[in-house]
Design an enzyme around this catalytic site. Sequence first.
Site, PDB file in Angstrom:
ATOM      1  N   ASP A  32      -9.997 -45.827  -9.122  1.00  0.00           N
ATOM      2  CA  ASP A  32     -11.280 -45.263  -9.447  1.00  0.00           C
ATOM      3  C   ASP A  32     -11.665 -43.962  -8.736  1.00  0.00           C
ATOM      4  O   ASP A  32     -12.883 -43.465  -8.120  1.00  0.00           O
ATOM      5  CB  ASP A  32     -12.475 -46.166  -8.778  1.00  0.00           C
ATOM      6  CG  ASP A  32     -12.303 -46.803  -7.415  1.00  0.00           C
ATOM      7  OD1 ASP A  32     -11.163 -46.408  -6.857  1.00  0.00           O
ATOM      8  OD2 ASP A  32     -13.124 -47.696  -6.950  1.00  0.00           O
ATOM      9  N   HIS A 237       8.120 -21.965  -8.572  1.00  0.00           N
ATOM     10  CA  HIS A 237       6.600 -22.919  -8.526  1.00  0.00           C
ATOM     11  C   HIS A 237       6.728 -23.800  -7.487  1.00  0.00           C
ATOM     12  O   HIS A 237       6.314 -25.166  -7.533  1.00  0.00           O
ATOM     13  CB  HIS A 237       6.209 -23.429  -9.748  1.00  0.00           C
ATOM     14  CG  HIS A 237       5.885 -22.266 -10.721  1.00  0.00           C
ATOM     15  ND1 HIS A 237       5.699 -22.688 -12.217  1.00  0.00           N
ATOM     16  CD2 HIS A 237       5.539 -21.155 -10.726  1.00  0.00           C
ATOM     17  CE1 HIS A 237       5.392 -21.541 -13.023  1.00  0.00           C
ATOM     18  NE2 HIS A 237       5.128 -20.653 -11.800  1.00  0.00           N
ATOM     19  N   ASP A 254       2.402 -17.813  -1.419  1.00  0.00           N
ATOM     20  CA  ASP A 254       1.643 -17.438  -2.871  1.00  0.00           C
ATOM     21  C   ASP A 254       0.411 -18.310  -2.752  1.00  0.00           C
ATOM     22  O   ASP A 254       0.474 -19.298  -3.047  1.00  0.00           O
ATOM     23  CB  ASP A 254       2.559 -17.617  -4.193  1.00  0.00           C
ATOM     24  CG  ASP A 254       1.766 -17.199  -5.272  1.00  0.00           C
ATOM     25  OD1 ASP A 254       0.717 -16.924  -5.358  1.00  0.00           O
ATOM     26  OD2 ASP A 254       2.540 -16.897  -6.321  1.00  0.00           O
ATOM     27  N   ASP A 265      -5.375 -14.113  -6.108  1.00  0.00           N
ATOM     28  CA  ASP A 265      -3.766 -14.436  -6.165  1.00  0.00           C
ATOM     29  C   ASP A 265      -2.946 -13.701  -5.595  1.00  0.00           C
ATOM     30  O   ASP A 265      -2.603 -12.513  -6.013  1.00  0.00           O
ATOM     31  CB  ASP A 265      -3.514 -14.539  -7.777  1.00  0.00           C
ATOM     32  CG  ASP A 265      -2.144 -15.174  -8.062  1.00  0.00           C
ATOM     33  OD1 ASP A 265      -1.534 -15.504  -7.457  1.00  0.00           O
ATOM     34  OD2 ASP A 265      -1.648 -15.104  -9.217  1.00  0.00           O
ATOM     35  N   HIS A 344      10.768 -13.227 -13.933  1.00  0.00           N
ATOM     36  CA  HIS A 344       9.514 -13.756 -14.491  1.00  0.00           C
ATOM     37  C   HIS A 344       8.978 -12.040 -14.836  1.00  0.00           C
ATOM     38  O   HIS A 344       9.224 -11.207 -14.321  1.00  0.00           O
ATOM     39  CB  HIS A 344       8.635 -14.314 -13.344  1.00  0.00           C
ATOM     40  CG  HIS A 344       8.474 -13.724 -12.089  1.00  0.00           C
ATOM     41  ND1 HIS A 344       7.631 -12.566 -11.638  1.00  0.00           N
ATOM     42  CD2 HIS A 344       9.131 -13.953 -10.805  1.00  0.00           C
ATOM     43  CE1 HIS A 344       7.753 -12.204 -10.588  1.00  0.00           C
ATOM     44  NE2 HIS A 344       8.574 -13.124  -9.806  1.00  0.00           N
ATOM     45  N   HIS A 348      -0.188 -10.745 -14.744  1.00  0.00           N
ATOM     46  CA  HIS A 348      -1.125 -11.468 -15.788  1.00  0.00           C
ATOM     47  C   HIS A 348      -2.624 -10.961 -15.617  1.00  0.00           C
ATOM     48  O   HIS A 348      -2.686 -10.492 -14.529  1.00  0.00           O
ATOM     49  CB  HIS A 348      -0.936 -13.005 -15.420  1.00  0.00           C
ATOM     50  CG  HIS A 348      -1.102 -13.467 -14.215  1.00  0.00           C
ATOM     51  ND1 HIS A 348      -2.102 -13.830 -13.567  1.00  0.00           N
ATOM     52  CD2 HIS A 348      -0.001 -13.639 -13.110  1.00  0.00           C
ATOM     53  CE1 HIS A 348      -1.967 -14.316 -12.463  1.00  0.00           C
ATOM     54  NE2 HIS A 348      -0.726 -14.046 -12.076  1.00  0.00           N
ATOM     55  N   HIS A 355      -4.539 -17.314 -14.208  1.00  0.00           N
ATOM     56  CA  HIS A 355      -3.620 -16.718 -15.371  1.00  0.00           C
ATOM     57  C   HIS A 355      -4.831 -16.764 -16.448  1.00  0.00           C
ATOM     58  O   HIS A 355      -4.941 -17.564 -17.046  1.00  0.00           O
ATOM     59  CB  HIS A 355      -2.684 -17.670 -15.861  1.00  0.00           C
ATOM     60  CG  HIS A 355      -1.634 -17.689 -14.956  1.00  0.00           C
ATOM     61  ND1 HIS A 355      -0.398 -18.644 -14.963  1.00  0.00           N
ATOM     62  CD2 HIS A 355      -1.279 -16.833 -13.668  1.00  0.00           C
ATOM     63  CE1 HIS A 355       0.223 -18.589 -14.045  1.00  0.00           C
ATOM     64  NE2 HIS A 355      -0.053 -17.497 -13.175  1.00  0.00           N
ATOM     65  N   GLU A 378       3.097  -8.425  -9.413  1.00  0.00           N
ATOM     66  CA  GLU A 378       3.959  -9.230  -8.554  1.00  0.00           C
ATOM     67  C   GLU A 378       5.258  -9.341  -8.775  1.00  0.00           C
ATOM     68  O   GLU A 378       5.830 -10.529  -8.926  1.00  0.00           O
ATOM     69  CB  GLU A 378       3.454 -10.541  -8.814  1.00  0.00           C
ATOM     70  CG  GLU A 378       3.113 -11.141 -10.321  1.00  0.00           C
ATOM     71  CD  GLU A 378       2.437 -12.466 -10.176  1.00  0.00           C
ATOM     72  OE1 GLU A 378       2.945 -13.444  -9.444  1.00  0.00           O
ATOM     73  OE2 GLU A 378       1.510 -12.756 -10.696  1.00  0.00           O
ATOM     74  N   TYR A 382      15.153 -12.519  -6.111  1.00  0.00           N
ATOM     75  CA  TYR A 382      15.188 -14.145  -5.839  1.00  0.00           C
ATOM     76  C   TYR A 382      16.794 -14.340  -5.436  1.00  0.00           C
ATOM     77  O   TYR A 382      17.599 -14.294  -6.608  1.00  0.00           O
ATOM     78  CB  TYR A 382      14.751 -15.101  -6.654  1.00  0.00           C
ATOM     79  CG  TYR A 382      13.140 -14.854  -6.909  1.00  0.00           C
ATOM     80  CD1 TYR A 382      12.245 -15.314  -6.007  1.00  0.00           C
ATOM     81  CD2 TYR A 382      12.837 -14.050  -7.902  1.00  0.00           C
ATOM     82  CE1 TYR A 382      10.615 -14.986  -6.207  1.00  0.00           C
ATOM     83  CE2 TYR A 382      11.581 -13.388  -8.011  1.00  0.00           C
ATOM     84  CZ  TYR A 382      10.426 -14.061  -7.314  1.00  0.00           C
ATOM     85  OH  TYR A 382       9.215 -13.828  -7.274  1.00  0.00           O
ATOM     86  N   ARG A 400       8.886 -12.199  -2.850  1.00  0.00           N
ATOM     87  CA  ARG A 400       7.635 -11.698  -3.913  1.00  0.00           C
ATOM     88  C   ARG A 400       6.435 -10.806  -3.157  1.00  0.00           C
ATOM     89  O   ARG A 400       6.063 -11.324  -2.098  1.00  0.00           O
ATOM     90  CB  ARG A 400       7.089 -12.540  -4.839  1.00  0.00           C
ATOM     91  CG  ARG A 400       6.123 -12.363  -5.719  1.00  0.00           C
ATOM     92  CD  ARG A 400       5.885 -13.404  -7.027  1.00  0.00           C
ATOM     93  NE  ARG A 400       5.205 -14.331  -6.613  1.00  0.00           N
ATOM     94  CZ  ARG A 400       6.177 -15.654  -6.377  1.00  0.00           C
ATOM     95  NH1 ARG A 400       7.512 -15.808  -6.554  1.00  0.00           N
ATOM     96  NH2 ARG A 400       5.594 -16.996  -5.875  1.00  0.00           N
ATOM     97  N   GLU A 402       2.581  -9.758  -4.192  1.00  0.00           N
ATOM     98  CA  GLU A 402       1.586  -9.727  -5.349  1.00  0.00           C
ATOM     99  C   GLU A 402       0.116  -9.394  -4.836  1.00  0.00           C
ATOM    100  O   GLU A 402      -0.295  -9.979  -3.880  1.00  0.00           O
ATOM    101  CB  GLU A 402       1.368 -11.233  -5.827  1.00  0.00           C
ATOM    102  CG  GLU A 402       0.517 -11.519  -7.038  1.00  0.00           C
ATOM    103  CD  GLU A 402       0.433 -12.987  -7.239  1.00  0.00           C
ATOM    104  OE1 GLU A 402       0.777 -13.689  -6.589  1.00  0.00           O
ATOM    105  OE2 GLU A 402       0.059 -12.977  -8.628  1.00  0.00           O
TER     106      GLU A 402
HETATM  107  N1  GLY Z   1       0.149 -18.043  -8.195  1.00  0.00           N
HETATM  108  C1  GLY Z   1       0.733 -18.005  -9.689  1.00  0.00           C
HETATM  109  C2  GLY Z   1       1.120 -16.633 -10.046  1.00  0.00           C
HETATM  110  O1  GLY Z   1       1.383 -15.804  -9.369  1.00  0.00           O
HETATM  111  O2  GLY Z   1       1.092 -16.441 -11.226  1.00  0.00           O
HETATM  112 MN    MN Z   2       0.149 -14.237 -10.068  1.00  0.00          MN
HETATM  113 MN    MN Z   3       0.544 -15.896  -7.120  1.00  0.00          MN
END
Ligand code: GLY
Ligand code: MN
Ligand code: MN
Length: 447
Positions: A32, A237, A254, A265, A344, A348, A355, A378, A382, A400, A402
């Site tokens: 619950d 991720h 991140d 972000d 990647h 975005h 996103h 970003e 890697y 990374r 961003e």
């Molecule tokens: N934190 C998700 C991205 O960087 O797209």
């Molecule tokens: Mn992002």
């Molecule tokens: Mn991010």
Amino acid sequence: MFANHRRAFQEQMEEGDLALFPGASFATRNHDVEYPFRQQADYWYLTGHGEADGILLLSKGIDGLPNDGLFVLPKDAEKETWTGVRLGPEGAKSTLGFQEAWCLEEASKLIPEAIQKAKRLWYRIGENAALDKQVLGAVTASRMKARLGIHPPEAIVEPTHVLHEMRLFKTEEELSFMRQASAVSAEGHILAMAQAASGVGEWELQALLDYTFRRNGGDGWSYPAIVAGGSNACILHYNTNHQTLRDGDLCLIDAGAEFSCYAADITRTFPVNGKFMPDQKAAYESVLVAELAAIDACKPGASFNEVHMAAVRSLSASLVELGVLKESVEEIVEKELYKPWYLHNTSHWIGLDVHDAGRYKNGEEFRSLEAGMCLTVEPGLYFAENDERVPKALRGMGIRIEDDILITPGGNENLTLAAPKTVEDVEAACSAARVMPPVLDTELVAK
Ligand code: GLY
Ligand code: MN
Ligand code: MN
């Protein structure tokens, strides 16, 4: 702001049109216990209504229907004692500026009646099973009433083609929330850099970030933070955040806060011990140069993909300088030889969803950037621990960087610039005074 969004959407509707948008419901986490509630972004954009289970109705020139109306949970003294105060229909009208509001239980009667009157219905099928059932039931039922002069709507129109295009262009009011989210997120990254050290748990920095986001007025995170020491950063991720940071590793964070449902972000990468080693510095600066080149490409008229290609070209040149590849930059770009280490995309849209909504292409072509759009930049590199294709000194690091970029008439504005990113600024932030209280010795308590 929300009423303006409704008006703008209604301008795209035709006479006789009806539109329905469901809000979010609570989701069960276990037994619950429910997941924390987060309003559905389209519904929030059009209503500013933060409660569960609402339904927004918009209509244009349909007899007996208001321009805008909201179905909401009813006032209920007993339920409100348990789960919090509700606006109720009267509150929805006075607080949110709706022409009409009804108790939710009236929806099962009023929505089919409204659908029977509608020439066209704007409705996103497949998002909300309960409302889908009601809507499809009403459409089917109206087919049986031809002799009464009742017909199903001529068309069911996907509203997001219009609505998500609106959401893509941020107003000053929306940007003020995004600026707040950005500032608070940058503060979280600054504190995490100061707190990081060998032996600190990735989860501790996550907790510090989440604390900072809430403490500074945010609604919390806009997505669960990634706090990844060493080669954990090569898992794109990674968010179990269950390992301890090690001396000599980099740490990738991140993480972003949410303000009035608007997201930030930010990714930053820094040395756990506060000082980049030469190979780390070389790799870090490769990503930084790529990020700056990509941000530079963010201006009105540039194609969305130019931003990515600016990052790709820069990273490709760096992969040669770092001794990972030997081919020419042209060949690396053309044959996508960079992909094992940059897998990647660079950007975005960002807004109510991290996103965010909005098309990336018109037909086959990436669209051009325009003032008011917000996107992330970003790039990353890697190098997995066991990647024998790269020099040993590079293995076991993921980098990374961003930022969140607003396109302005003259170019762009970096909303997240307050988070340090030059080598000097990052090292300075890492050596700033530590702020966290000591962690309780819970093993001792358990004995
Ligand atoms: N934190 C998700 C991205 O960087 O797209
Ligand atoms: Mn992002
Ligand atoms: Mn991010």
